[in-house]
Design a protein around this motif. Sequence first.
Motif, PDB file in Angstrom:
ATOM      1  N   ASN A  82      37.765  41.576  47.954  1.00  0.00           N
ATOM      2  CA  ASN A  82      38.078  41.710  49.376  1.00  0.00           C
ATOM      3  C   ASN A  82      38.119  40.371  50.099  1.00  0.00           C
ATOM      4  N   ASP A  83      37.398  39.383  49.565  1.00  0.00           N
ATOM      5  CA  ASP A  83      37.393  38.069  50.216  1.00  0.00           C
ATOM      6  C   ASP A  83      38.583  37.216  49.801  1.00  0.00           C
ATOM      7  N   GLY A  84      39.514  37.785  49.025  1.00  0.00           N
ATOM      8  CA  GLY A  84      40.717  37.075  48.646  1.00  0.00           C
ATOM      9  C   GLY A  84      40.572  36.154  47.460  1.00  0.00           C
ATOM     10  N   THR A  85      39.580  36.384  46.615  1.00  0.00           N
ATOM     11  CA  THR A  85      39.377  35.552  45.429  1.00  0.00           C
ATOM     12  C   THR A  85      39.403  36.402  44.160  1.00  0.00           C
ATOM     13  N   CYS A  86      39.623  35.730  43.043  1.00  0.00           N
ATOM     14  CA  CYS A  86      39.582  36.367  41.722  1.00  0.00           C
ATOM     15  C   CYS A  86      38.660  35.573  40.818  1.00  0.00           C
ATOM     16  N   ASN A  87      37.937  36.282  39.970  1.00  0.00           N
ATOM     17  CA  ASN A  87      37.040  35.613  39.023  1.00  0.00           C
ATOM     18  C   ASN A  87      37.782  35.285  37.736  1.00  0.00           C
ATOM     19  N   VAL A  88      37.541  34.089  37.226  1.00  0.00           N
ATOM     20  CA  VAL A  88      38.070  33.707  35.922  1.00  0.00           C
ATOM     21  C   VAL A  88      37.143  34.277  34.855  1.00  0.00           C
ATOM     22  N   LYS A  89      37.695  35.018  33.914  1.00  0.00           N
ATOM     23  CA  LYS A  89      36.904  35.629  32.848  1.00  0.00           C
ATOM     24  C   LYS A  89      37.294  35.060  31.505  1.00  0.00           C
ATOM     25  N   ILE A  90      36.305  34.910  30.648  1.00  0.00           N
ATOM     26  CA  ILE A  90      36.572  34.521  29.259  1.00  0.00           C
ATOM     27  C   ILE A  90      36.723  35.799  28.446  1.00  0.00           C
ATOM     28  N   ARG A  91      37.886  35.959  27.826  1.00  0.00           N
ATOM     29  CA  ARG A  91      38.148  37.149  27.019  1.00  0.00           C
ATOM     30  C   ARG A  91      37.881  36.832  25.545  1.00  0.00           C
ATOM     31  N   ILE A  92      37.073  37.668  24.922  1.00  0.00           N
ATOM     32  CA  ILE A  92      36.730  37.513  23.501  1.00  0.00           C
ATOM     33  C   ILE A  92      37.455  38.603  22.717  1.00  0.00           C
ATOM     34  N   TYR A  93      38.137  38.210  21.674  1.00  0.00           N
ATOM     35  CA  TYR A  93      38.798  39.184  20.795  1.00  0.00           C
ATOM     36  C   TYR A  93      38.154  39.087  19.411  1.00  0.00           C
ATOM     37  N   HIS A  94      37.535  40.194  18.987  1.00  0.00           N
ATOM     38  CA  HIS A  94      36.817  40.179  17.711  1.00  0.00           C
ATOM     39  C   HIS A  94      36.822  41.589  17.122  1.00  0.00           C
ATOM     40  N   LYS A  95      37.197  41.711  15.877  1.00  0.00           N
ATOM     41  CA  LYS A  95      37.236  42.992  15.167  1.00  0.00           C
ATOM     42  C   LYS A  95      38.055  44.035  15.943  1.00  0.00           C
ATOM     43  N   ASN A  96      39.215  43.578  16.449  1.00  0.00           N
ATOM     44  CA  ASN A  96      40.176  44.447  17.145  1.00  0.00           C
ATOM     45  C   ASN A  96      39.633  45.012  18.455  1.00  0.00           C
ATOM     46  N   GLN A  97      38.648  44.350  19.012  1.00  0.00           N
ATOM     47  CA  GLN A  97      38.104  44.783  20.298  1.00  0.00           C
ATOM     48  C   GLN A  97      37.979  43.601  21.249  1.00  0.00           C
TER      49      GLN A  97
END
Length: 424
Positions: free
Chosen positions: A15-30
């Motif tokens: 709502n404050d007009g921002t987005c969080n940067v996330k680290i995406r982990i891909y491991h064992k098809n998940q």
Amino acid sequence: MATVDAKIYVHHYKNDGTCNVKIRIYHKNQYRFIDTPHYLCDKQLKKHPENKGEFLIKDHFIKNLVNTELDQCRLAISNLGFKLKLFSPDDLKSFLMQSDESIDFIQFCEEFISDLKELGRHKSAANFNTIKNSLVDFFRRKKVFMDEINVDTLSDWERYLRKERTMTRSNQFNRPITTVQKPLTNASIHNYMRDLRSLFNHARRKFNRKSLGVVKIEHYPFDEYKIVEAPQTKKRNTDVKTLKSIRDCEPAVSSRSELARDLFMLSFYMCGINAVDLYQIDESNIINGRLEYNRSKTRDKRKDNAFISIKIVKEAKPLLKKYIGNLSQRYTNIGGLNKALSRGMKEVCKLISVNGLTYYWARHTVGNLARNKCRMSKDDVALALNHVDHGRKTTDIYVDKDWSIVDELQEKVTKLLNQVEVDN
């Protein structure tokens, strides 16, 4: 092979007009995601050319920070080598979140204590909270890292506990109250160190995953530091004449001394039931004229959940009816009941002109009289007091518990009290 990359999703727009940067982990098809401390506004973002549901980082400073964090994650994964295959996606996420963090022991204690409270283990939570508060007082800060709990610290902390100390705590109105604490005795020092060791062991179990080759807490100061031995416990039992005096004393109605007298005698009649169990039981625990419950102190440590069945003898019936289900309404927690019992027993002692009796003496008295006056075997006493026999665990697998043995012990001990009246 596990991979990591940075993701910023449109649907995560705040709502404050921002987005969080996330680290995406891909491991064992998940996939698993780790939040970063980076929140970007519109001018720091640009639309993804191929995926309308994502943003890309336009801010070069943030992009360099995120790339550094991704490189650190990739290095941590590479260092796992063949062990990586042992990690589930959740294990890997937890490992990456903790890999570069120093463990705040105070924060761990607070979370662990909170979990105990949710499980209803308020007495253990209170004991551990005392240790946590003492460490905060000792270090004079609310952040203490695991590696600071070492042999030198333990020695310094012991010397600190053996001196008079000033401490400030918040009362029920959240107002600071400062008190002066007397130096601790050997018995108290032993208990403090024992509880700190227990907290330390729980932290090692949480953060060390030996099966995965992850050892965040390598040191163990209690291998080198010798905890002072606890002095032999003073015998806390009384004779039948004193029991009669407690039973027949006349405290003020609805006073703490009346509560203490009643619950002391109820504990005696019911084979030394602990105050916390009286606090927790209700009508559902009464089955066919018996009180059936799991002893709170040891139910999480025994395969039988510390179950016991006690006959409700006639002397106990009016007391049980008076208090069952009411104590938890009268007191917010077991700590409140214990304080009332402590103060009430001091008043009872004044009424009968004796010193030092506490509620717990009722339990000790049952065991002592059953063994030394009624000549019941130690095994029968242990059964009635709901103790676990570490030396006979294998035998216990084959032998069912016979509650009639407890009934016999209960009857003999209760008759001792009645016999005093006949003799007099």
